[in-house]
Design an enzyme around this catalytic site. Structure first.
Site, PDB file in Angstrom:
ATOM      1  CB  VAL A  44     -13.638  14.649  -9.141  1.00  0.00           C
ATOM      2  CG1 VAL A  44     -13.141  15.837  -8.353  1.00  0.00           C
ATOM      3  CG2 VAL A  44     -15.159  14.632  -9.218  1.00  0.00           C
ATOM      4  CD  GLU A  45     -17.500  13.333 -12.568  1.00  0.00           C
ATOM      5  OE1 GLU A  45     -16.680  14.264 -12.436  1.00  0.00           O
ATOM      6  OE2 GLU A  45     -18.704  13.448 -12.297  1.00  0.00           O
ATOM      7  CE  LYS A  75     -12.748  20.434  -6.579  1.00  0.00           C
ATOM      8  NZ  LYS A  75     -13.243  20.844  -7.915  1.00  0.00           N
ATOM      9  CE1 TYR A 117       0.841   0.064   4.478  1.00  0.00           C
ATOM     10  CE2 TYR A 117      -0.402  -1.982   4.336  1.00  0.00           C
ATOM     11  CZ  TYR A 117       0.462  -1.141   5.032  1.00  0.00           C
ATOM     12  OH  TYR A 117       0.928  -1.514   6.252  1.00  0.00           O
TER      13      TYR A 117
HETATM   14  N1  LIG Z   1     -19.894  15.519 -11.043  1.00  0.00           N
HETATM   15  C1  LIG Z   1     -19.129  16.646 -10.881  1.00  0.00           C
HETATM   16  N2  LIG Z   1     -19.712  17.780 -10.537  1.00  0.00           N
HETATM   17  C2  LIG Z   1     -18.970  18.891 -10.390  1.00  0.00           C
HETATM   18  C3  LIG Z   1     -17.576  18.851 -10.551  1.00  0.00           C
HETATM   19  C4  LIG Z   1     -16.985  17.615 -10.911  1.00  0.00           C
HETATM   20  O1  LIG Z   1     -15.747  17.493 -11.079  1.00  0.00           O
HETATM   21  N3  LIG Z   1     -17.791  16.536 -11.055  1.00  0.00           N
HETATM   22  N4  LIG Z   1     -16.835  19.971 -10.331  1.00  0.00           N
HETATM   23  C5  LIG Z   1     -17.389  21.107  -9.975  1.00  0.00           C
HETATM   24  C6  LIG Z   1     -16.569  22.261  -9.597  1.00  0.00           C
HETATM   25  O2  LIG Z   1     -15.237  22.151 -10.028  1.00  0.00           O
HETATM   26  C7  LIG Z   1     -16.700  22.365  -8.082  1.00  0.00           C
HETATM   27  O3  LIG Z   1     -15.984  21.311  -7.454  1.00  0.00           O
HETATM   28  C8  LIG Z   1     -16.260  23.671  -7.545  1.00  0.00           C
HETATM   29  O4  LIG Z   1     -16.882  23.921  -6.318  1.00  0.00           O
HETATM   30  C9  LIG Z   1     -18.833  21.283  -9.839  1.00  0.00           C
HETATM   31  N5  LIG Z   1     -19.562  20.050 -10.055  1.00  0.00           N
END
Ligand SMILES: Nc1nc2c(c(=O)[nH]1)N=C([C@H](O)[C@@H](O)CO)CN2
Length: 118
Positions: free
Chosen positions: A72-73, A98, A53
């Site tokens: 983030v996806e 996040k 790990y």
């Molecule tokens: N499904 C997601 N929704 C959102 C994302 C994401 O990466 N995936 N990102 C944002 C913005 O970057 C947010 O994090 C800022 O506050 C919004 N929705």
């Protein structure tokens, strides 16, 4: 199937879709579960037989610290691809959080589960 896990791994990254997010680094939190047969290292008591790990954590820190994505996806998908390609893992579940991205929420993010093809 046994699992090896990493919980609460904090890594700073350039991530987000808004202009202000392109100018800062934000802390992301990684929780991973990786399918691995722990009976072999349990019998040998040898680190060489483990899914290490620490090695996985180091690789993710190296990658995520240099990364630059909007969603983030996207980052989550790349991270699980690295784990499946570079470590002896058949299945991985990643929760990528996040913290503080949405007012009122402790954290937001994605959970992805992938199995190695073939
Ligand atoms: N499904 C997601 N929704 C959102 C994302 C994401 O990466 N995936 N990102 C944002 C913005 O970057 C947010 O994090 C800022 O506050 C919004 N929705």
């Amino acid at each position: 199937m046994d699992r090896v896990f990493i919980e609460g791994l904090e890594i700073e990254a350039l991530i987000g879709i808004y202009d202000w997010e392109r100018r800062i680094r934000q802390t992301l939190v990684f929780d991973l579960e990786m399918g691995f047969d722990n009976r072999v290292p349990a019998a040998s008591d040898d680190i060489a037989d483990t899914l290490n790990y620490k090695a996985v954590s180091r690789r993710l820190v190296e990658y995520v610290s240099q990364s630059d994505f909007g969603l983030v996806e996207t980052l989550a998908e790349r991270c699980v691809a690295i784990v499946l390609a570079e470590f002896d893992v058949a299945h991985v579940r990643l929760k990528l959080s996040k913290p503080g991205a949405v007012r009122g929420a402790k954290a937001v993010g994605v959970i992805v589960e992938r199995t190695r093809a073939g």
